[in-house]
Design a protein around this motif. Sequence first.
Motif, PDB file in Angstrom:
ATOM      1  N   THR A 179      44.437  45.640  28.052  1.00  0.00           N
ATOM      2  CA  THR A 179      43.352  45.641  28.170  1.00  0.00           C
ATOM      3  C   THR A 179      42.633  44.499  29.524  1.00  0.00           C
ATOM      4  O   THR A 179      43.534  43.620  29.142  1.00  0.00           O
ATOM      5  CB  THR A 179      42.539  44.867  27.200  1.00  0.00           C
ATOM      6  N   TYR A 180      41.693  45.404  30.681  1.00  0.00           N
ATOM      7  CA  TYR A 180      42.507  44.472  31.702  1.00  0.00           C
ATOM      8  C   TYR A 180      40.911  43.524  31.776  1.00  0.00           C
ATOM      9  O   TYR A 180      39.974  44.134  32.262  1.00  0.00           O
ATOM     10  CB  TYR A 180      42.327  45.456  33.289  1.00  0.00           C
ATOM     11  N   ASP A 181      41.594  42.194  32.105  1.00  0.00           N
ATOM     12  CA  ASP A 181      39.566  41.201  32.697  1.00  0.00           C
ATOM     13  C   ASP A 181      39.781  40.929  33.887  1.00  0.00           C
ATOM     14  O   ASP A 181      40.894  40.642  34.182  1.00  0.00           O
ATOM     15  CB  ASP A 181      39.589  40.522  31.719  1.00  0.00           C
ATOM     16  N   ASP A 182      38.865  41.079  34.465  1.00  0.00           N
ATOM     17  CA  ASP A 182      38.783  41.073  35.880  1.00  0.00           C
ATOM     18  C   ASP A 182      38.287  40.211  36.387  1.00  0.00           C
ATOM     19  O   ASP A 182      38.950  39.299  37.064  1.00  0.00           O
ATOM     20  CB  ASP A 182      37.879  42.069  37.231  1.00  0.00           C
ATOM     21  N   GLU A 183      37.738  38.517  35.842  1.00  0.00           N
ATOM     22  CA  GLU A 183      36.871  37.579  35.503  1.00  0.00           C
ATOM     23  C   GLU A 183      37.962  36.750  35.559  1.00  0.00           C
ATOM     24  O   GLU A 183      38.158  35.835  36.548  1.00  0.00           O
ATOM     25  CB  GLU A 183      35.449  37.385  34.745  1.00  0.00           C
ATOM     26  N   VAL A 184      38.389  37.016  34.587  1.00  0.00           N
ATOM     27  CA  VAL A 184      39.794  36.077  33.926  1.00  0.00           C
ATOM     28  C   VAL A 184      41.022  34.938  35.411  1.00  0.00           C
ATOM     29  O   VAL A 184      40.798  34.440  35.154  1.00  0.00           O
ATOM     30  CB  VAL A 184      40.830  36.300  32.719  1.00  0.00           C
ATOM     31  N   PRO A 185      40.838  36.331  36.044  1.00  0.00           N
ATOM     32  CA  PRO A 185      42.121  37.773  35.238  1.00  0.00           C
ATOM     33  C   PRO A 185      43.224  37.852  34.583  1.00  0.00           C
ATOM     34  O   PRO A 185      44.678  36.614  34.771  1.00  0.00           O
ATOM     35  CB  PRO A 185      42.673  38.038  36.427  1.00  0.00           C
ATOM     36  N   SER A 186      43.464  38.780  34.024  1.00  0.00           N
ATOM     37  CA  SER A 186      44.161  38.679  32.758  1.00  0.00           C
ATOM     38  C   SER A 186      44.333  39.968  32.678  1.00  0.00           C
ATOM     39  O   SER A 186      43.973  41.310  32.671  1.00  0.00           O
ATOM     40  CB  SER A 186      43.702  38.039  31.357  1.00  0.00           C
TER      41      SER A 186
ATOM     42  N   LYS B 244      45.665  42.756  28.798  1.00  0.00           N
ATOM     43  CA  LYS B 244      45.923  42.417  27.721  1.00  0.00           C
ATOM     44  C   LYS B 244      46.816  44.073  26.914  1.00  0.00           C
ATOM     45  O   LYS B 244      46.659  44.347  27.165  1.00  0.00           O
ATOM     46  CB  LYS B 244      45.049  41.644  26.706  1.00  0.00           C
TER      47      LYS B 244
ATOM     48  N   HIS C 220      48.696  35.650  31.690  1.00  0.00           N
ATOM     49  CA  HIS C 220      46.841  35.465  32.989  1.00  0.00           C
ATOM     50  C   HIS C 220      48.405  35.465  34.428  1.00  0.00           C
ATOM     51  O   HIS C 220      49.467  35.692  34.269  1.00  0.00           O
ATOM     52  CB  HIS C 220      47.701  34.053  32.633  1.00  0.00           C
TER      53      HIS C 220
ATOM     54  N   LYS D  19      45.373  46.769  36.305  1.00  0.00           N
ATOM     55  CA  LYS D  19      44.971  47.223  35.720  1.00  0.00           C
ATOM     56  C   LYS D  19      46.191  47.774  34.374  1.00  0.00           C
ATOM     57  O   LYS D  19      46.118  47.933  33.669  1.00  0.00           O
ATOM     58  CB  LYS D  19      43.575  48.413  35.871  1.00  0.00           C
TER      59      LYS D  19
END
Length: 958
Positions: free
Chosen positions: A886-893, A895, A902, A857
């Motif tokens: 900005t954290y994206d758990d699905e990709v995960p990535s 920003k 990535h 995160k």
Amino acid sequence: MLKSKTFLKKTRAGGVMKIVREHYLRDDIGCGAPGCAACDSAHEGPVLEPQPLDPASSLCPQPHYLLPDTNVLLHQIDVLEDPAIRNVIVLQTVLQEVRNRSAPVYKRIRDVTNNQEKHFYTFTNEHHRETYVEQQQGENSNDRNDRAIRVAAKWYNEHLKKISAENQLQVIFITNDRKNKEKAIEEGIPAFTCEEYVKSLTANPELIDRLACLSDDGNEIESGKVIFSEHLPLSKLQQGIKSGTYLQGTFRASRENYLEATVWVHGDTEENKEIILQGLKNLNRAIHEDIVAVELLPKNQWVAPSSVVLHDEGQNENDVEKEEERERILKIAVNEKMLKPTGRVVGIIKRNWRPYCGMLSKSDIKESRRHLFTPADKRIPRIRIETRQASTLEGRRIIVAIDGWPRNSRYPNGHFVRNLGDVGDKETETEVLLLEHDVPHQPFSQAVLSFLPKMPWSITEKDMKNREDLRHLCVCSVDPPGCTDIDDALHCRELENGNLEVGVHIADVSHFIRPGNALDQESARRGTTVYLCEKRIDMVPELLSSNLCSLRSNVDRLAFSCIWEMNHNAEILKTRFTKSVINSKASLTYAEAQMRIDSTAMNDSITTSLRGLNKLAKILKKRRIEKGALTLSSPEVRFHMDSETHDPIDLQTKELRETNSMVEEFMLLANISVAKRIHEEFSEHALLRKHPAPPPSNYEILVKAAKSKNLEIKTDTAKALADSLDRVDSPIFPYLNTLLRILATRCMMQAVYFCSGMDNDFHHYGLASPIYTHFTSPIRRYADIIVHRLLAVAIGADCTYPELTDKHKLADLCKNLNFRHKMAQYAQRASVAFHTQLFFKSKGIVSEEAYILFVRKNAIVVLIPKYGLEGTVFFEEKDKPKPRLTYDDEVPSLKIEDTVFHIFDKVKVKIMLDSSNLQHQKIRMSLVEPQIPGISVPIDTSHMDVSEPERKKKKLQK
């Protein structure tokens, strides 16, 4: 004189059985004191000193022996182990009680009694006619034992007067039990508490620091309100667990958040297998690895695991409001799916405390004796200790033991045990990592060494019984450079029928280590050899590990051989096992063996044998991979040390050659062949090794990471995973395949030893083998010694013994071996981490290319291929403006401002040693590229990588 002892025993069915045992009383048991005419014939030699003058006590100035009760032995063992304390009489009554109540303390007291310099004497009072006492009607066993101890103390004082009326030798009874002490004084026995006696030793003031603080839930803190709820008594906990009101499990504290822990529930129920605990009051004084009873909270009070990193900053222990503020931070709004079963600790079933390494956080109050100790292990709370040596101990690694944790104290109470040395010192830090990972590393005792063969050693006619002479074979060993504990050797030759004979010859360690003796017990306790960067902690004494069992070249050595007849397609036609004697023709390194195989000029018998082995190994490996065996990866590093300072001067990833794979293939084949044979013979008692298949959830990160690079990884079976990994081939990103294999390794479960009669699942997932064991490294793994013994019985080369075919004892042994192997791995990693710090301390700041392994995160975890080094780049720092994350758990990535990261992205990082926290020095990494304003750091070239000759030149100029 014969007496009978009667006691009642509860049966498993719930009934009561009356047991009567014969109890012999004797007159010929010695007192251990020299010059005693009555006892001279009763013992081989006096153990106690004739005129014990040290330590000098102001309470008892005349010569004296000490006689402690059970609780003093249990709780004040650190005092008793001190070199200043000598001439102690340990009663059989006391020793038996200690054995029943604490196995670790019992072992420590046995070690002390075996140390001749300490003059500790074990007196068998329960079998002495004049000191044996029977339990009286209405008297409980504790009171009976207290009376037995007093009777023995009184007998000793009267007995010693017979030796010499002039020397006034006394036996001092040491007890912390007030009533017991009062009764002893009434009976004319000199008696003191441990604290009174220790404080009277004016020449040894440092001993006071080692006194355990004994009040447990008492109110010894003058002020301070009650912080924690009371622990329920054991009887109520057991009732609650039986009825299902409470759950029993192992308390696992978090490294990242001191206000959070999990409890792994014992038993087979999948529901509520892991319970989360949050907040000081719910943790309720439990310490990492304690066995606790927890009560589940209502579902509306369940919480999610916190992603916040919180370390205890050791604020004022009365300032609980700050803790409550921090606890509120944990309870941020979360998705309901993330909520986990949550509970609170209601009681402690078993404390699993150990001595802890760490540093003293000296009190700001001048002349204060009370200080906080900060353990090296972040999962352990700070400990309050009293010491007069605070100034001396500052900046040093010390050991502290916990004594108790009162309800009104923010921290547990403890006492100082030992000073290890200066922080950062190589010897001190090595000692710390060995202690923290519970690696037995004391020198082998005389009792253990007494079972080694006498030198000079040679093979006798008796040794050749049930053994084949294979000294004519062209056998050789292939190992890493500098290896002295050579376990294995190989041979390959063509037979007259055109087939090939291949042999794996393993050091016959079980010939030298016989079941049940002190050498065997110590090897079993150690479980494994531990390899640190500059040190090897042997499982067996050096005479065996580096000499008699090491399959060195041009010397006769005893071996256990696994010999196959194969065709040229590496298909096994026959397998046989035999004890043997071999004479290795060459001890080669992997590089030397590879050079022989590749050289067109070399065609001698050793090289021909190696080429045959290498050709077969390639076929075996191809076949294994076709079946679904995994080829995984983990970055292993090798340090190059300065010949004078022994500091690391270079750090490289290990290079693997064809010959590494060649040796590995035949070791795997031998292990599988032996596993089949011992399981055929001992279906219930074979010691095997399994590797469970990971649950699908383990692979989520790997699948998502591959997807982010438009790749598909299938994980239904090991074969599907292996094929998916093999298909990954990127000409523009050749390191991608290695990164995927490193990530796949992280998804795996731990391989474990088990007893075949206690499990149904034998499969080894990583090797795609239905059965597997360890046979090929008995010098460094105790599991292999047991497997050798099983195989020897199976082929009629040795006889069995009861423990070998007791599946419950074998299961207990496996439990210890699994623990020791896990701790050895952790100790090795800690050693690599410490030497990496030393390397970067001398190297200064460097900038290197890295690849992202994980995104968090507020951070990225990167791998630097050049050094095989892993580290975390944080994007939120104290006292600095917070970037937009900005954290994206699905990709995960992740920003950061306008830049997206990535998994597997290439970055450039700055590496330096952060020494701001003396106790937890660490490698700090910062982002250099891609450049993000306010985040990326420039590289200061004045500190950049300096070559070794250049650095030595600068050193000389200084």
